[in-house]
Design a protein around this motif. Structure first.
Motif, short mmCIF file in Angstrom:
data_model
loop_
_atom_site.label_atom_id
_atom_site.label_comp_id
_atom_site.label_asym_id
_atom_site.label_seq_id
_atom_site.Cartn_x
_atom_site.Cartn_y
_atom_site.Cartn_z
N ALA A 170 60.63 15.29 86.61
CA ALA A 170 60.21 14.57 85.83
C ALA A 170 60.20 15.15 84.40
N ASP A 171 59.44 16.33 84.56
CA ASP A 171 59.22 17.26 83.50
C ASP A 171 60.70 17.49 82.69
N ALA A 172 61.66 18.07 83.57
CA ALA A 172 62.92 18.47 83.01
C ALA A 172 63.55 16.95 82.23
N ILE A 173 63.47 15.92 82.81
CA ILE A 173 64.04 14.74 82.31
C ILE A 173 63.47 14.56 80.91
N GLU A 174 61.90 14.49 80.71
CA GLU A 174 61.24 14.22 79.45
C GLU A 174 61.79 15.32 78.34
N ARG A 175 61.75 16.67 79.00
CA ARG A 175 62.16 17.48 78.18
C ARG A 175 63.77 17.50 77.59
N GLY A 176 64.46 17.30 78.36
CA GLY A 176 65.91 17.09 78.36
C GLY A 176 66.02 15.97 77.13
N ARG A 177 65.75 14.75 77.55
CA ARG A 177 65.61 13.61 76.45
C ARG A 177 65.10 14.32 74.99
N ALA A 178 64.16 14.89 75.02
CA ALA A 178 63.73 15.32 73.71
C ALA A 178 64.44 16.28 73.09
N TYR A 179 65.17 17.09 73.73
CA TYR A 179 66.05 18.20 73.16
C TYR A 179 67.27 17.75 72.91
N LEU A 180 67.58 16.45 73.47
CA LEU A 180 68.96 15.73 72.84
C LEU A 180 68.73 15.07 71.81
N GLU A 181 67.42 14.65 71.59
CA GLU A 181 67.06 13.75 70.22
C GLU A 181 67.28 14.81 68.95
N VAL A 182 67.04 15.97 69.31
CA VAL A 182 67.07 16.84 67.97
C VAL A 182 68.36 17.57 68.07
N GLY A 183 69.36 17.18 68.68
CA GLY A 183 70.70 17.73 68.76
C GLY A 183 71.22 18.49 69.38
N ALA A 184 70.52 18.73 70.82
CA ALA A 184 71.27 19.64 71.70
C ALA A 184 72.38 18.70 72.31
N GLU A 185 73.55 19.50 72.80
CA GLU A 185 74.59 18.79 73.45
C GLU A 185 74.66 18.67 75.09
N CYS A 186 73.61 19.62 75.44
CA CYS A 186 73.42 19.54 77.10
C CYS A 186 72.24 20.06 77.27
N ILE A 187 71.81 19.60 78.54
CA ILE A 187 70.36 20.08 79.16
C ILE A 187 70.79 20.91 80.29
N PHE A 188 70.43 22.27 80.21
CA PHE A 188 70.55 23.27 81.33
C PHE A 188 69.20 23.11 82.24
N VAL A 189 69.33 22.70 83.43
CA VAL A 189 68.21 22.72 84.41
C VAL A 189 68.47 23.98 85.46
N PRO A 190 68.10 25.03 85.37
CA PRO A 190 68.43 25.99 86.32
C PRO A 190 67.49 25.74 87.49
N GLY A 191 68.09 26.16 88.76
CA GLY A 191 67.21 26.08 90.04
C GLY A 191 68.65 25.63 90.92
N VAL A 192 68.28 25.81 92.27
CA VAL A 192 69.15 25.17 93.36
C VAL A 192 68.97 23.72 93.34
N LEU A 193 69.76 22.79 93.10
CA LEU A 193 69.59 21.40 92.99
C LEU A 193 70.46 20.89 93.94
N ASN A 194 69.80 19.82 94.85
CA ASN A 194 70.66 19.11 95.90
C ASN A 194 70.98 17.89 95.21
#
Length: 269
Positions: A170-194
């Motif tokens: 949930a934190d990654a999603i909140e942060r990702g949305r905030a970074y997209l709002e200021v102009g990021a193209e993509c959100i990198f979420v490192p970690g082994v994701l299922n």
């Protein structure tokens, strides 16, 4: 090739940035095999499936004898990145760690050595502070006339500590949305994701707006692509694999072995 004799022009970086953004947005996942010096960049750039070059900050630091985490001076990091950019015509996206204390200045200098995009990590700093780090990076690109392609990294999973995994997602999603709002193209979420976690991230952040790392135990690139992921990279793992091969070869040679006959000459600069 001397990087000082053949620098990328600003016009070329502008074009590269648009191309890189298009690669992120395409239906096909962007696969990048991270490089750490000019020799590794040339080898990877010549592979038929390579569409962009991504540097590994950990790998570059290690090649100079520094631990990861901005212990290497920015000047030395960018020296390697410039040499990498000089041996390929492909767009280059650099790992700029956490921005080296001034993400805007780091981006400005990266553009100067031919870089059109970058990863910058939030290190799980307070959200408002992290947003400003990402904003400064994007605005620095705009000031240079470049639509700089920021792959904003959130460490919500890898630095989440003992908190429940769902809270970190949930934190990654909140942060990702905030970074997209200021102009990021993509959100990198490192970690082994299922698959379930990846699906949640894509639904929360956006289709073709999530970037992942292919660590041991992760899904395949094709599986992430089917889930709507934009990019997969491999961090320091390609260098680790190369050094493992060197270690095994060294042991064989010290035991009176020979160089394998099928060895290619790949570093003929």
């Amino acid at each position: 090739m001397s990087t000082h004799e053949h620098p990328r022009s600003l016009t070329r970086v502008v074009v590269d940035a648009q191309h890189l953004a298009d690669l992120y947005r395409a239906p096909e996942i962007l696969r990048v095999v991270n490089v750490w010096d000019a020799a590794s960049a040339r080898v990877v750039a010549e592979l038929p499936g390579t569409r962009a070059i991504a540097t590994a900050g950990h790998g570059i630091a290690a090649s100079f004898g520094y631990p990861d985490g901005e212990h290497i001076p920015l000047e030395r990091m960018l020296m390697s990145v410039e040499r990498i950019a000089a041996v390929t015509q492909l767009p280059v996206t650099a790992d700029l760690d956490a921005g080296f204390g001034d993400s805007g200045e780091a981006v400005r200098r990266a553009i100067g050595v031919g870089v059109s995009g970058a990863n910058i990590e939030d290190r799980l700093r307070p959200l408002a502070e992290s947003v400003e780090v990402m904003r400064a990076a994007v605005e620095a690109g705009r000031a240079e006339g470049v639509a700089f392609v920021l792959n904003a990294r959130t460490d919500a999973l890898v630095r989440g500590g003992d908190r429940p995994r769902d809270e970190s997602i949930a934190d990654a999603i909140e942060r990702g949305r905030a970074y997209l709002e200021v102009g990021a193209e993509c959100i990198f979420v490192p970690g082994v994701l299922n698959a379930d976690e990846t699906r949640r991230l894509v639904e929360g952040i956006g289709e073709r707006k999530v970037s992942v790392i292919g660590l041991p135990g992760a899904l395949t690139a094709a599986e992430y692509e089917a889930l709507g992921v934009a990019r997969i990279s491999y961090g320091p793992m390609p260098q680790n694999v190369a050094l493992t091969a060197l270690k095994r070869l060294g042991g064989s040679l010290l035991a009176d072995g020979v160089i394998p006959e099928d060895t290619e000459i790949l570093n003929n600069f």
